[in-house]
Design an enzyme around this catalytic site. Structure first.
Site, PDB file in Angstrom:
ATOM      1  N   GLU A 166      -3.159   1.476   5.577  1.00  7.17           N
ATOM      2  CA  GLU A 166      -2.445   0.873   4.460  1.00  7.17           C
ATOM      3  C   GLU A 166      -3.275   1.130   3.208  1.00  7.17           C
ATOM      4  OE1 GLU A 166      -1.434  -3.227   5.404  1.00  7.17           O
ATOM      5  OE2 GLU A 166       0.263  -2.532   6.625  1.00  7.17           O
ATOM      6  N   GLU A 216       5.849   3.599   7.066  1.00  2.23           N
ATOM      7  CA  GLU A 216       6.967   3.893   6.167  1.00  2.23           C
ATOM      8  C   GLU A 216       7.216   5.401   6.061  1.00  2.23           C
ATOM      9  OE1 GLU A 216       4.619   1.233   3.479  1.00  2.23           O
ATOM     10  OE2 GLU A 216       6.546   1.182   2.424  1.00  2.23           O
ATOM     11  N   ASP A 263      -6.544  -0.792   4.731  1.00  3.74           N
ATOM     12  CA  ASP A 263      -6.322  -1.836   5.740  1.00  3.74           C
ATOM     13  C   ASP A 263      -5.782  -1.160   7.004  1.00  3.74           C
ATOM     14  OD1 ASP A 263      -5.679  -4.136   7.133  1.00  3.74           O
ATOM     15  OD2 ASP A 263      -3.845  -4.517   5.988  1.00  3.74           O
ATOM     16  N   LYS A 317      -5.270  -5.975  12.972  1.00  4.84           N
ATOM     17  CA  LYS A 317      -5.852  -5.674  11.656  1.00  4.84           C
ATOM     18  C   LYS A 317      -7.370  -5.881  11.623  1.00  4.84           C
ATOM     19  CE  LYS A 317      -1.967  -5.610   8.981  1.00  4.84           C
ATOM     20  NZ  LYS A 317      -1.648  -4.586   7.973  1.00  4.84           N
ATOM     21  N   ASP A 362      -5.670 -10.795   2.522  1.00  6.42           N
ATOM     22  CA  ASP A 362      -4.837  -9.622   2.246  1.00  6.42           C
ATOM     23  C   ASP A 362      -3.421 -10.077   1.885  1.00  6.42           C
ATOM     24  OD1 ASP A 362      -4.420  -6.904   1.941  1.00  6.42           O
ATOM     25  OD2 ASP A 362      -3.803  -6.629   4.026  1.00  6.42           O
ATOM     26  N   GLN A 376       0.034  -5.151  16.541  1.00  4.96           N
ATOM     27  CA  GLN A 376       0.562  -6.069  15.526  1.00  4.96           C
ATOM     28  C   GLN A 376       1.963  -6.558  15.903  1.00  4.96           C
ATOM     29  OE1 GLN A 376       0.830  -4.111  11.713  1.00  4.96           O
ATOM     30  NE2 GLN A 376       1.527  -5.937  10.630  1.00  4.96           N
ATOM     31  N   THR A 383     -11.683  -2.834   8.125  1.00  2.00           N
ATOM     32  CA  THR A 383     -11.090  -2.665   6.795  1.00  2.00           C
ATOM     33  C   THR A 383     -12.109  -1.877   5.980  1.00  2.00           C
ATOM     34  OG1 THR A 383     -10.056  -4.844   6.981  1.00  2.00           O
ATOM     35  CG2 THR A 383     -10.131  -3.853   4.779  1.00  2.00           C
ATOM     36  N   HIS A 424       7.276  -1.726  -0.390  1.00  2.00           N
ATOM     37  CA  HIS A 424       6.701  -1.814   0.958  1.00  2.00           C
ATOM     38  C   HIS A 424       7.374  -2.918   1.765  1.00  2.00           C
ATOM     39  CE1 HIS A 424       3.777  -1.908   4.207  1.00  2.00           C
ATOM     40  NE2 HIS A 424       3.558  -3.186   3.968  1.00  2.00           N
ATOM     41  N   ARG A 446      -0.188  -0.745  14.744  1.00  2.00           N
ATOM     42  CA  ARG A 446       1.189  -1.268  14.663  1.00  2.00           C
ATOM     43  C   ARG A 446       1.705  -1.804  15.995  1.00  2.00           C
ATOM     44  NH1 ARG A 446       1.171  -2.176   9.481  1.00  2.00           N
ATOM     45  NH2 ARG A 446       0.944  -0.283   8.229  1.00  2.00           N
ATOM     46  N   GLU A 489      -4.429   0.412  -0.253  1.00  2.00           N
ATOM     47  CA  GLU A 489      -4.433  -0.818  -1.043  1.00  2.00           C
ATOM     48  C   GLU A 489      -5.537  -0.767  -2.101  1.00  2.00           C
ATOM     49  OE1 GLU A 489      -4.181  -4.508   1.037  1.00  2.00           O
ATOM     50  OE2 GLU A 489      -3.221  -3.619   2.823  1.00  2.00           O
TER      51      GLU A 489
HETATM   52 CA    CA Z   1      -2.377  -4.915   4.348  1.00  2.00          CA
END
Ligand code: CA
Length: 404
Positions: free
Chosen positions: A191, A352, A225, A245, A117, A232, A249, A124, A229, A193
């Site tokens: 996320e 975000e 993804d 993570k 990834d 992480q 996925t 971002h 948080r 993607e």
């Molecule tokens: Ca990612």
């Protein structure tokens, strides 16, 4: 009427033809399918019925044999499929092999080999920098404009769209907490993607140059993804993402071949720093893709990230990923990194969108900072196609369920 009764303007018309793997009700038999409108063509059965030499690639339970066959075969098979669903002489043979999408089960379409990834959106990366390093002089790390940052993820937990995602548990510790605690993540995020699927392998010790992208990468799909948080934030220094993570996925059930996206090619954003030769794409064909992504929570659109804003292209990511001599395998999957545009309603993560939980999102069913159990997240996208058409990407959707 267009061929085989697909409505004019359908984003899954014969100009698209993404590949998937499906099974019919009451059967365990998996078949390679090609989406046409709201139907799936049993491509393997069609190849057999029409005496095609591509039956050996298509009459299989996964896309891997086709992926491994390489660029010339991909183009030849696509040309044959286009003929099967558009030339009237084939209609009688092909029509019985079209199954309504609502009646089939879609499966993970290929065996995922390695999963990588990246982190290719400047918007971002800058947002994350501002959130987590507010006192830093530059919101980007010093390496960001010089190489596509990435990490190796967990291929065994890549799941097909529609698979429930169990809320992960793990350690978390806020800076002010005296000690870590264990429990279900309270900051579960997404996320948005795009995932790129490698077909033709490469030789260990031999880097793949920028110009080799189309020889090795078969197609792309939407990718979510999922990210915890809180897990992480506590675990990622100094080696990067791990359990925050690796629990899941999600990818679309449909892989769109790059051959369907020639009208979506665009130049990436202007380069602000000189690039080392192996990444310098100034004299290459445009390497960006104009994909218009939409992120919805429980059917309510919360963001529309534009993929055309990605600073690093998929070709640069492939060149970087192999420049040390690492080889590619059929079924390798690499994610673009979260897609975030310049404006607030183009951000591809709740991190975000809510500025790490400082702000709340107003949904019809209540306020959100991060995801709640029962929330359904769905990514959709389209790209410009030939003659003013749209090329639809298969959706990727998943529901958050409480841990055991
Ligand atoms: Ca990612």
């Amino acid at each position: 009427m267009p061929p085989f009764d697909v409505p004019e303007g359908d984003p899954f018309g014969p100009h698209n033809l993404p590949y998937g793997v499906f099974s019919l009700p009451g059967s365990d038999r998996r078949s390679v399918g090609v989406r046409l409108g709201d139907h799936v063509l049993d491509a393997g059965a069609a190849a057999v019925e029409l005496g095609s030499p591509y039956a050996a690639l298509l009459a299989r339970p996964s896309l891997n044999p086709l992926l491994a066959a390489g660029r010339t075969a991909w183009s030849d098979v696509r040309r044959a499929l286009t003929a099967w669903v558009t030339v009237p002489a084939h209609r009688e043979a092909v029509a019985p092999l079209l199954h309504p999408l609502s009646e089939v089960t879609l499966h993970l379409p290929f065996e995922v080999a390695d999963y990588v990834d990246f982190y290719a959106s400047e918007n971002h990366a800058r947002n994350v920098g501002r959130i987590f390093r507010p006192d830093a002089e530059d919101s980007l790390t010093p390496n960001w404009k010089h190489l596509p940052i990435g990490y190796h993820g967990r291929s065994g937990t890549v799941v097909v769209s529609g698979t429930d995602v169990v809320r992960p548990s793990g350690q978390r510790k806020a800076p002010a907490d005296p000690a870590p605690v264990f429990g279900p993540s309270v900051r579960l995020d997404i996320e948005a993607e795009v995932g790129f699927v490698v077909g033709a392998p490469s030789t260990m010790g031999t880097p793949v140059p920028l110009g080799g992208f189309r020889d090795h990468v078969f197609g792309l799909c939407l990718l979510n993804d999922w990210s915890a948080r809180d897990l992480q934030a506590w675990e990622y220094v100094p080696l990067g993402p791990f359990l925050g993570k690796s629990f899941a996925t999600s990818v679309s059930a449909w892989i769109t071949p790059l051959d369907a996206l020639d009208d979506a090619l665009v130049a990436p954003p202007g380069r602000t720093h000189p690039l080392l030769p192996y990444l310098d794409d100034a004299s290459e064909e445009p390497g960006g893709y104009d994909l218009r992504i939409s992120v919805a929570v429980n059917g309510h659109v919360i963001s529309e990230p534009p993929f055309s804003t990605m600073y690093w292209t998929a070709a640069q990511q492939l060149a970087h990923m192999t420049v040390n001599g690492a080889s590619l395998r059929t079924g390798d999957l690499y994610g673009s990194g979260t897609v975030s545009g310049a404006s607030e309603n183009q951000r591809g993560s709740l991190l975000e969108l809510t500025w790490n939980g400082r702000d709340t999102l107003e949904l019809p069913d209540g306020k959100r900072t991060f995801l709640e159990d029962g929330d359904v997240v769905t990514l959709t996208a389209w790209a410009p196609g030939p003659d003013g058409t749209r090329v639809g990407l298969g959706e990727v959707t998943g529901r958050v369920v409480a841990g055991a």
